[in-house]
Design an enzyme around this catalytic site. Structure first.
Site, PDB file in Angstrom:
ATOM      1  N   HIS A 184      -7.142  -3.345   9.605  1.00  0.00           N
ATOM      2  CA  HIS A 184      -8.390  -3.918   9.332  1.00  0.00           C
ATOM      3  C   HIS A 184      -9.302  -4.058  10.496  1.00  0.00           C
ATOM      4  O   HIS A 184      -9.310  -4.934  11.305  1.00  0.00           O
ATOM      5  CB  HIS A 184      -7.869  -5.345   9.054  1.00  0.00           C
ATOM      6  N   HIS A 191     -12.861  -3.788   3.817  1.00  0.00           N
ATOM      7  CA  HIS A 191     -11.234  -4.050   3.898  1.00  0.00           C
ATOM      8  C   HIS A 191     -11.026  -3.482   5.016  1.00  0.00           C
ATOM      9  O   HIS A 191     -10.009  -4.144   6.031  1.00  0.00           O
ATOM     10  CB  HIS A 191     -10.689  -3.369   2.689  1.00  0.00           C
ATOM     11  N   HIS A 227      -3.154   2.008   8.346  1.00  0.00           N
ATOM     12  CA  HIS A 227      -3.952   1.405   7.645  1.00  0.00           C
ATOM     13  C   HIS A 227      -4.135   0.257   8.488  1.00  0.00           C
ATOM     14  O   HIS A 227      -3.410  -0.679   8.851  1.00  0.00           O
ATOM     15  CB  HIS A 227      -3.602   0.898   6.158  1.00  0.00           C
ATOM     16  N   GLU A 268     -17.581  11.559  22.186  1.00  0.00           N
ATOM     17  CA  GLU A 268     -16.511  12.196  22.058  1.00  0.00           C
ATOM     18  C   GLU A 268     -16.160  12.500  20.378  1.00  0.00           C
ATOM     19  O   GLU A 268     -15.355  13.128  20.001  1.00  0.00           O
ATOM     20  CB  GLU A 268     -15.464  11.490  22.439  1.00  0.00           C
ATOM     21  N   GLU A 327       0.697  -1.425  -0.169  1.00  0.00           N
ATOM     22  CA  GLU A 327      -0.156  -0.070  -0.066  1.00  0.00           C
ATOM     23  C   GLU A 327       0.912   1.284  -0.107  1.00  0.00           C
ATOM     24  O   GLU A 327       0.308   2.254   0.103  1.00  0.00           O
ATOM     25  CB  GLU A 327      -1.013   0.043   1.252  1.00  0.00           C
TER      26      GLU A 327
HETATM   27  P1  13P Z   1       0.861  -5.388   2.896  1.00  0.00           P
HETATM   28  O1  13P Z   1       1.544  -6.857   3.623  1.00  0.00           O
HETATM   29  O2  13P Z   1       1.933  -5.369   1.640  1.00  0.00           O
HETATM   30  O3  13P Z   1       1.204  -4.124   3.712  1.00  0.00           O
HETATM   31  O4  13P Z   1      -0.440  -5.474   2.815  1.00  0.00           O
HETATM   32  C1  13P Z   1      -1.143  -5.751   4.040  1.00  0.00           C
HETATM   33  C2  13P Z   1      -2.522  -4.915   3.639  1.00  0.00           C
HETATM   34  O5  13P Z   1      -3.543  -4.688   4.762  1.00  0.00           O
HETATM   35  C3  13P Z   1      -2.944  -4.634   2.219  1.00  0.00           C
HETATM   36  O6  13P Z   1      -4.161  -3.729   2.239  1.00  0.00           O
HETATM   37 ZN    ZN Z   2      -5.337  -4.177   3.975  1.00  0.00          ZN
END
Ligand code: 13P
Ligand code: ZN
Length: 273
Positions: A140, A209, A138, A168, A115
């Site tokens: 999940h 995602h 980023h 909040e 990413e």
């Molecule tokens: P990477 O292991 O390449 O960082 O990818 C993980 C991910 O969350 C892709 O969206």
């Molecule tokens: Zn991801």
């Protein structure tokens, strides 16, 4: 200074581990990047051994010559704390912002996160608005992802629902949350879509995602992700009990909050339902 003794590296590792402990980083899920300050670069430069230049996959001219600490592609957040030199790397960008080279880390091979285009385009967008921004994250986030299956993929709906779930929230993210529809991850297209939203918001949801957060430092950025995800968790719990709310924070309540906490809440999120 040994690079692992630097405060910015310790802060990065702590944040990665905090995210792992929250359950947001199954396997290699998620990635983190930090734009290193010039004086921090100077303090650890003796550790650098530059490797070959590689295309970024997009262009970030405003970030030419900058250095970033980044998690590695395919690397597990849970390993950052026990083997940082295997799990992350420092990269340098060329002056044009077209290529990067690894100068430290990923000692057993590999490349920065897949990413990287999204991280760098988000960094560039934020940098041009306010150079204080240094962290892109980023994750999940389970409950945010769950909501992308049941809420319309709309900035105003996500913002308002998350704001309503915890008092909040409008104070922590008064600008709101953007939503990117499902797209193939890892490429330039999703990077462009996300960085467009990041011009307006500090949070962008990736449908089915996860989420991206931007901030000035590790605490602010982690706290932002944590606050939004916790709010999503409350909404998931509420929707699991019954499909409607008996009472909630009202538009007038938001206006009162904005006045007392000195934040501006965009009118587009204060619609009557
Ligand atoms: P990477 O292991 O390449 O960082 O990818 C993980 C991910 O969350 C892709 O969206
Ligand atoms: Zn991801």
């Amino acid at each position: 200074m040994k690079i692992l003794d630097a405060e910015f590296v310790k802060g990065f590792i702590r944040m990665a581990n905090d995210g792992w402990e929250q359950g947001w980083h199954e396997r290699n899920g998620g990635n983190l990047s930090y734009r290193i300050r010039p004086e921090e670069v100077e303090s650890v430069k003796e550790n650098f051994e530059p490797r070959a230049w590689t295309p970024i996959g997009t262009t970030v001219p405003a970030l030419g010559g900058e250095y970033f600490l980044v998690t590695g592609s395919g690397k597990f957040f849970r390993n950052c704390i026990i083997d940082p030199a295997d799990s992350m790397c420092v990269i340098e960008l060329d002056k044009a912002g077209e290529n990067y080279r690894i100068v430290w880390g990923l000692v057993n091979g590999g490349r920065p996160t897949s990413e990287l285009p999204s991280h760098l385009m988000n960094h560039e967008g934020k940098f041009l608005i306010d150079p204080k921004y240094r962290v892109i994250y980023h994750a999940h986030t389970t409950n945010i992802i769950a909501l992308t299956f049941v809420l319309p993929l709309d900035d105003a709906v996500f913002t308002r629902e998350l704001w309503e779930m915890a008092t909040e929230c409008p104070v922590v993210f008064p600008d709101g949350v953007g939503v990117v529809p499902w797209m193939v991850p890892g490429g330039r297209d999703i990077a462009v879509a996300t960085s467009e939203l990041m011009k307006k918001y500090d949070l962008a949801v990736w449908a089915h995602h996860g989420m991206f957060a931007a901030g000035e430092n590790f605490d602010i950025t982690f706290g932002l992700m944590h606050t939004a995800e916790k709010s999503a968790e409350i909404l998931v719990k509420v929707l699991s009990m019954r499909p409607d709310k008996l009472q909630t924070i009202t538009v007038q309540n938001f206006r009162d909050l904005a006045r007392d906490f000195n934040v501006t809440l965009p009118e587009k999120f204060l619609y009557e339902k």
